[in-house]
Design a protein around this motif. Structure first.
Motif, short mmCIF file in Angstrom:
data_model
loop_
_atom_site.label_atom_id
_atom_site.label_comp_id
_atom_site.label_asym_id
_atom_site.label_seq_id
_atom_site.Cartn_x
_atom_site.Cartn_y
_atom_site.Cartn_z
N SER A 1 2.37 -4.33 -7.82
CA SER A 1 3.70 -4.87 -7.59
C SER A 1 4.72 -3.78 -7.91
O SER A 1 4.38 -2.76 -8.50
N GLY A 2 5.97 -4.03 -7.51
CA GLY A 2 7.04 -3.13 -7.86
C GLY A 2 7.53 -2.22 -6.76
O GLY A 2 8.49 -1.47 -6.93
N GLY A 3 6.87 -2.27 -5.60
CA GLY A 3 7.32 -1.45 -4.49
C GLY A 3 8.64 -1.95 -3.92
O GLY A 3 9.12 -3.03 -4.28
N GLY A 4 9.22 -1.16 -3.03
CA GLY A 4 10.47 -1.56 -2.40
C GLY A 4 11.15 -0.40 -1.72
O GLY A 4 10.56 0.65 -1.50
N LEU A 5 12.42 -0.64 -1.39
CA LEU A 5 13.24 0.36 -0.71
C LEU A 5 14.21 0.96 -1.72
O LEU A 5 14.90 0.23 -2.44
N VAL A 6 14.26 2.28 -1.77
CA VAL A 6 15.14 2.97 -2.71
C VAL A 6 15.70 4.21 -2.03
O VAL A 6 15.07 4.78 -1.13
N GLN A 7 16.88 4.61 -2.44
CA GLN A 7 17.49 5.81 -1.90
C GLN A 7 16.88 7.05 -2.55
O GLN A 7 16.39 6.99 -3.70
N ALA A 8 16.93 8.15 -1.85
CA ALA A 8 16.45 9.41 -2.40
C ALA A 8 17.16 9.70 -3.72
O ALA A 8 18.37 9.49 -3.85
N TYR B 1 1.30 2.48 -1.73
CA TYR B 1 0.70 2.95 -2.97
C TYR B 1 -0.38 1.97 -3.42
O TYR B 1 -0.16 0.76 -3.46
N TYR B 2 -1.54 2.54 -3.75
CA TYR B 2 -2.69 1.75 -4.17
C TYR B 2 -3.10 2.13 -5.59
O TYR B 2 -3.12 3.31 -5.93
N CYS B 3 -3.44 1.14 -6.39
CA CYS B 3 -4.09 1.47 -7.64
C CYS B 3 -5.59 1.25 -7.48
O CYS B 3 -6.03 0.48 -6.63
N ALA B 4 -6.35 1.96 -8.29
CA ALA B 4 -7.80 1.92 -8.19
C ALA B 4 -8.42 2.08 -9.57
O ALA B 4 -7.81 2.69 -10.46
N ALA B 5 -9.62 1.53 -9.73
CA ALA B 5 -10.30 1.54 -11.01
C ALA B 5 -11.66 2.23 -10.88
O ALA B 5 -12.38 2.02 -9.90
N ALA B 6 -11.99 3.03 -11.88
CA ALA B 6 -13.27 3.74 -11.90
C ALA B 6 -13.89 3.54 -13.28
O ALA B 6 -13.32 3.98 -14.28
N GLY C 1 -2.33 -2.78 -2.30
CA GLY C 1 -1.29 -1.82 -1.97
C GLY C 1 0.10 -2.42 -2.04
O GLY C 1 0.29 -3.62 -1.85
N THR C 2 1.08 -1.57 -2.29
CA THR C 2 2.48 -1.96 -2.30
C THR C 2 3.30 -0.87 -1.62
O THR C 2 3.08 0.31 -1.84
N GLN C 3 4.21 -1.29 -0.74
CA GLN C 3 4.97 -0.34 0.07
C GLN C 3 6.13 0.24 -0.74
O GLN C 3 6.90 -0.49 -1.36
#
Length: 125
Positions: free
Chosen positions: A7-14, A94-99, A118-120
């Motif tokens: 979670s936490g993705g979104g649109l942000v300015q540079a 963006y994806y998180c992954a576990a190993a 994933g989160t955009q």
């Protein structure tokens, strides 16, 4: 085996900031090294950052070093990716992954056995 939800993705300015979270189910989260990867349209999935299951050592791709920070809270079964000074080229899913108890080759997606959906993240110029 854990299940992961980002979670936490979104649109942000540079130049702006975002913090991504990845919540894990299960009682063995502390035994997983955790990674963040990203994939832009038409491109392969690339390593962003990782944090080990023991000592919480951190590793970063050169492209994000000094701008991004990975951390984990084992009490909350959550890993975070703080992203600062964002650039348009950071735009990706963006994806998180576990190993499980992984201690090397954090940049290789093949070493991770569980992935989130994933989160955009979109950075506008």
């Amino acid at each position: 085996q854990v299940e992961l939800v980002e979670s936490g993705g979104g649109l942000v300015q540079a130049g702006g900031s975002l913090r991504l979270s990845c919540a894990a189910s299960g009682r063995t989260f502390s035994s997983y090294s955790m990674g963040w990867f990203r994939q832009a349209p038409g491109k392969e999935r690339n390593f962003v950052a990782a944090i080990t299951w023991s000592r919480s050592s951190t590793y970063y791709a050169n492209s994000v070093k000094g701008r991004f920070a990975i951390s984990r809270d084992n009490a909350k079964n959550t890993v975070y990716l703080q992203m600062n000074s964002l650039k348009p080229e950071d735009t990706a899913v963006y994806y998180c992954a576990a190993a499980w108890r992984q201690m090397y080759s954090f940049g290789d997606p093949a070493n991770y056995n569980t992935w989130g959906q994933g989160t955009q993240v979109t950075v506008s110029s």
